[in-house]
Design a protein around this motif. Structure first.
Motif, mmCIF file in Angstrom:
data_model
loop_
_atom_site.group_PDB
_atom_site.id
_atom_site.type_symbol
_atom_site.label_atom_id
_atom_site.label_comp_id
_atom_site.label_asym_id
_atom_site.label_seq_id
_atom_site.Cartn_x
_atom_site.Cartn_y
_atom_site.Cartn_z
ATOM 1 N N ALA A 296 0.838 -1.174 0.091
ATOM 2 C CA ALA A 296 0.144 -0.146 0.188
ATOM 3 C C ALA A 296 0.852 1.230 -0.065
ATOM 4 C CB ALA A 296 -1.064 0.011 1.355
ATOM 5 N N CYS A 297 2.072 1.313 0.636
ATOM 6 C CA CYS A 297 2.915 2.280 0.857
ATOM 7 C C CYS A 297 3.554 2.519 -0.672
ATOM 8 C CB CYS A 297 4.166 1.995 1.785
ATOM 9 S SG CYS A 297 3.688 2.233 3.536
ATOM 10 N N TYR B 11 8.265 2.312 2.920
ATOM 11 C CA TYR B 11 7.820 1.115 2.999
ATOM 12 C C TYR B 11 8.978 0.249 3.697
ATOM 13 C CZ TYR B 11 11.540 0.118 -0.553
ATOM 14 O OH TYR B 11 12.584 0.090 -1.374
ATOM 15 N N SER B 12 10.008 0.663 3.820
ATOM 16 C CA SER B 12 11.004 -0.297 4.630
ATOM 17 C C SER B 12 10.943 -0.188 6.233
ATOM 18 C CB SER B 12 12.444 0.316 4.473
ATOM 19 O OG SER B 12 12.838 1.310 4.730
ATOM 20 N N GLU B 13 10.047 0.816 6.735
ATOM 21 C CA GLU B 13 9.801 1.326 8.135
ATOM 22 C C GLU B 13 8.275 0.710 8.509
ATOM 23 O OE1 GLU B 13 10.244 5.485 8.025
ATOM 24 O OE2 GLU B 13 12.386 5.320 8.217
ATOM 25 N N VAL B 14 7.523 -0.108 7.713
ATOM 26 C CA VAL B 14 6.476 -0.813 7.942
ATOM 27 C C VAL B 14 6.559 -1.595 9.460
ATOM 28 C CG1 VAL B 14 4.468 -2.133 7.519
ATOM 29 C CG2 VAL B 14 5.236 -0.388 5.818
ATOM 30 N N HIS B 15 7.505 -2.255 9.544
ATOM 31 C CA HIS B 15 7.448 -3.033 10.790
ATOM 32 C C HIS B 15 7.712 -2.414 11.873
ATOM 33 C CE1 HIS B 15 8.261 -6.940 12.872
ATOM 34 N NE2 HIS B 15 9.001 -6.299 13.580
ATOM 35 N N LYS C 274 6.599 9.828 0.325
ATOM 36 C CA LYS C 274 7.245 11.027 0.113
ATOM 37 C C LYS C 274 6.511 12.281 0.613
ATOM 38 C CE LYS C 274 9.865 9.210 -3.879
ATOM 39 N NZ LYS C 274 10.093 9.257 -5.409
ATOM 40 N N LEU C 275 5.369 12.008 0.976
ATOM 41 C CA LEU C 275 4.402 13.228 1.418
ATOM 42 C C LEU C 275 4.816 13.569 2.786
ATOM 43 C CD1 LEU C 275 0.741 11.558 0.157
ATOM 44 C CD2 LEU C 275 2.364 13.538 -1.109
ATOM 45 N N ARG C 276 5.481 14.713 2.944
ATOM 46 C CA ARG C 276 5.855 15.196 4.179
ATOM 47 C C ARG C 276 4.827 15.500 5.052
ATOM 48 N NH1 ARG C 276 5.674 21.146 3.954
ATOM 49 N NH2 ARG C 276 7.138 21.413 5.578
ATOM 50 N N ILE C 277 3.740 15.841 4.615
ATOM 51 C CA ILE C 277 2.568 16.126 5.612
ATOM 52 C C ILE C 277 1.494 15.086 6.111
ATOM 53 C CG2 ILE C 277 2.370 18.422 4.626
ATOM 54 C CD1 ILE C 277 0.167 17.900 2.781
ATOM 55 N N THR C 278 2.044 13.852 5.826
ATOM 56 C CA THR C 278 1.209 12.457 6.312
ATOM 57 C C THR C 278 2.036 11.862 7.335
ATOM 58 O OG1 THR C 278 1.830 11.010 4.591
ATOM 59 C CG2 THR C 278 0.122 12.407 3.978
#
Length: 203
Positions: free
Chosen positions: A37-38, A54-58, A45-49
């Protein structure tokens, strides 16, 4: 009472369904689906969300489940029911039991399902559960002052703008954000419920 749902330590199992959307409690089983999904739109890349890389999902799931264990958050994963595809995530958070107030946030979706019925359906399910099952007095939502798309989506729900908290949080890029706060109170829910049902019929 709301305490019976979120305590002890948010361990109850809540599932919500409508319009081919299934909200289930977030777990490590959903990691790969959230990674995909990421990647759908490179949302990190959206700085405001709040969308992680994707590598940090865990790590993202780790943090969400820690907050759940502390009783501060109840995270869901958003699933397309007929395909099993994971579309994103959303949460109840900042749960204040004494005044029966909570927030809906930590919400992000794959780009391919943005500007569809998905967000409206999810918000309907969460608001309905909050007001009709938890007997919440207030449900709040917040967003970055520069996330105009999110502000428009929140206002489309019928939430009222409460104000701006200045210098509230750090963004992913290290800049300091102002946060726009919105809320819906119990007495407004029936009208907003009818409004959301109309919006969903129109999609």
């Amino acid at each position: 009472m709301m305490e019976n749902v979120f305590l002890p330590k948010g361990l109850q199992h809540i599932e919500l369904k409508k319009n081919n959307i299934h909200l289930v409690p977030l777990s490590y089983d959903h990691e790969q689906g959230l990674i995909e999904a990421c990647k759908d739109g490179e949302l990190w890349k959206l700085r405001i969300t709040s969308t992680p890389h994707y590598s940090e999902v865990h790590h993202y799931i780790d943090k969400a489940l820690q907050q759940k264990a502390q009783g501060n958050r109840y995270p869901f994963v958003v699933i397309e029911k007929n395909t099993g595809k994971i579309l994103g995530t959303t949460s109840f958070h900042d749960i204040l039991l004494n005044v029966k107030r909570l927030e809906i946030g930590y919400t992000w979706y794959a780009q391919s399902v943005q500007r569809t019925h998905v967000n409206t359906t999810c918000k309907f399910l969460l608001l309905e559960y909050a007001f009709e099952h938890l007997q919440a007095n207030t449900v709040a939502l917040r967003t970055d002052q520069f996330n105009f798309k999110s502000q428009k989506a929140i206002e489309r729900l019928g939430a009222k703008k409460d104000g701006v908290i200045r210098g509230d949080l750090l963004r992913k890029d290290g800049t300091i954000r102002d946060t726009v706060m919105y809320s819906i109170v119990k007495g407004e829910w029936e009208n907003i419920k009818s409004h959301l049902q109309y919006l969903l019929l129109s999609n």
